[in-house]
Design a protein around this motif. Sequence first.
Motif, PDB file in Angstrom:
ATOM      1  N   ALA A 288      39.379 -31.078 -26.363  1.00 35.39           N
ATOM      2  CA  ALA A 288      38.756 -31.531 -27.617  1.00 35.39           C
ATOM      3  C   ALA A 288      39.266 -30.676 -28.785  1.00 35.39           C
ATOM      4  N   LYS A 291      42.963 -31.617 -29.520  1.00 35.92           N
ATOM      5  CA  LYS A 291      43.135 -32.914 -30.196  1.00 35.92           C
ATOM      6  C   LYS A 291      42.711 -32.818 -31.657  1.00 35.92           C
ATOM      7  N   ASP A 292      41.632 -32.075 -31.880  1.00 38.58           N
ATOM      8  CA  ASP A 292      41.172 -31.907 -33.260  1.00 38.58           C
ATOM      9  C   ASP A 292      42.203 -31.100 -34.067  1.00 38.58           C
ATOM     10  N   ARG A 295      45.007 -33.359 -34.987  1.00 34.47           N
ATOM     11  CA  ARG A 295      44.612 -34.274 -36.078  1.00 34.47           C
ATOM     12  C   ARG A 295      44.714 -33.540 -37.425  1.00 34.47           C
ATOM     13  N   ARG A 296      44.220 -32.299 -37.457  1.00 36.66           N
ATOM     14  CA  ARG A 296      44.254 -31.554 -38.729  1.00 36.66           C
ATOM     15  C   ARG A 296      45.692 -31.181 -39.110  1.00 36.66           C
ATOM     16  N   GLN A 368      37.841 -21.486 -30.956  1.00 35.75           N
ATOM     17  CA  GLN A 368      37.994 -22.308 -32.160  1.00 35.75           C
ATOM     18  C   GLN A 368      38.569 -21.479 -33.308  1.00 35.75           C
ATOM     19  N   ASP A 372      41.880 -22.372 -35.335  1.00 32.03           N
ATOM     20  CA  ASP A 372      41.829 -22.528 -36.796  1.00 32.03           C
ATOM     21  C   ASP A 372      42.902 -21.675 -37.470  1.00 32.03           C
TER      22      ASP A 372
END
Length: 481
Positions: A288, A291-292, A295-296, A368, A372
């Motif tokens: 997850a 994939k996020d 996308r970003r 995360q 980031d």
Amino acid sequence: MNQNAVPLFEALKDYHDRQVIPFDVPGHKHGRGLQAFGEYFGERVLELDVNSMKCLDNLSHPSGVIRDAEELLADAYGVDYGFFMVNGTSSAVQAMVMSMCRPGDKFLLPRNAHKSATNAIILTGAVPVFIQPEINVELGIAMGVTLETVKAGFERHPDAKGVFVINPTYFGAASELKAIIEYAHSLDKMVVVDEAHGAHFHFHPALPASAASLGADMAAISVHKTGGSLTQSSALLINEGRIDRQTVRKMINLTQTTSASYLLMTSLDMARRNLAVNGKAILGDVLAMAKDAKRRINEIDGCYAFGSELIGTPGVFDFDDTKLTVKVTGLGLTGFEVYDLMRDEYNIQMELGDANNILGIMSLGDTQEHVDAVVEALRDLSSRFYTGNPLSFVNIPMSVPQTVLTPREAFYSQKVSTKLREAVGKVSGESLMAYPPGIPIVTPGELITNEMVDYIEFLKGQNTLLTDLADDTIEYIRVIV
Ligand SMILES: Cc1ncc(COP(=O)(O)O)c(C=O)c1O
């Protein structure tokens, strides 16, 4: 079986609790002979760095806690047997080739195989029949092999013993392994799989299928890469029938150390438990996050984070989205440059950069916050470098080179050192590759071409780590006399 059990870890802990007086090797004697190391790394690490003994079994011929741990590994992956490997996946790849081929036997091998496969060929005297993986020209990378290519290989070489498949490629492309296995087995040919980058596949349904679950005869998995164990620890999984565990054990023992590290082996035991018990939940979160992140990244000018949308393109039957794969030439930079910038200016170590792309490995330990940081670094690079003028395409040699001698013949032939450009048209006596990914640009026995030399010169200009030539300056290459 009870996948919560960790028999090797329990036995090692018990040994430690007993405060055994060591009159065996290793000679640092629980760290007293290497105190500065223990002070920095932690004294317990050295207290647990022991050699084989009755209560801790022996990796070469396991009959106690190591065999129990190997059986649990096999159970976790749904195979007949699983061998702990402590010389990396390189030695697992060598054992697979040695188990499949006697000297002179042929097997099909994609040309984008890691150097451990080429080295296995030199060691064994097996004869590779190189097959061409599919190429994604836009990305400048090799993908998987198709069933058609494998069929054509066996039709041209019906005496080949089997096929070697890479599942997935470094960048995450999985081949149509199920169809390849069914076809090869219908001809009674073996399928051995380099699953160095897919040790985690078995533990989440949204990842490509694992070679083991599809019935491959053997699969080499880098548990240390994406399964959570210590660097250098790895495993070889087998499904018996065309091969048996005694033969494979014999081949492994030809080259594997007789002093296997209990730190490495115990890390395999504990990584297997973690994958079996928690793998699905953790990998679901990692997927997850990945994939996020993709996308970003795809919202950033100049970056293209590719992934499962490529499924169905040539050589991409499935895709491992935990590979953070980004084409960066839209920033006006090569992948090599972005790889260096990420480390030098953002303190982020990527797995590799090539001419067009960078690759980050996401696995069980990612957060995360760290993901980031990668996205933010790419956003910042875009604000600094993006002009709307992408870098012009770097031409990478992708065709299968012409093989004149087998790698082993070339390796043992008389050679002379020649300037790289003057070597064009001659037969190479050496391998040369960028590391990572460790895929040879030229291997012993292949005809050296202008295209190869152009690419090597380009890589030198990019300050890439080029390895395996005798000449460290990469000015000269040894060619066959
Ligand atoms: C595809 C592939 N196979 C095999 C290996 C060898 O693995 P190890 O470094 O564990 O020996 C690697 C290493 O990067 C690899 O990328």
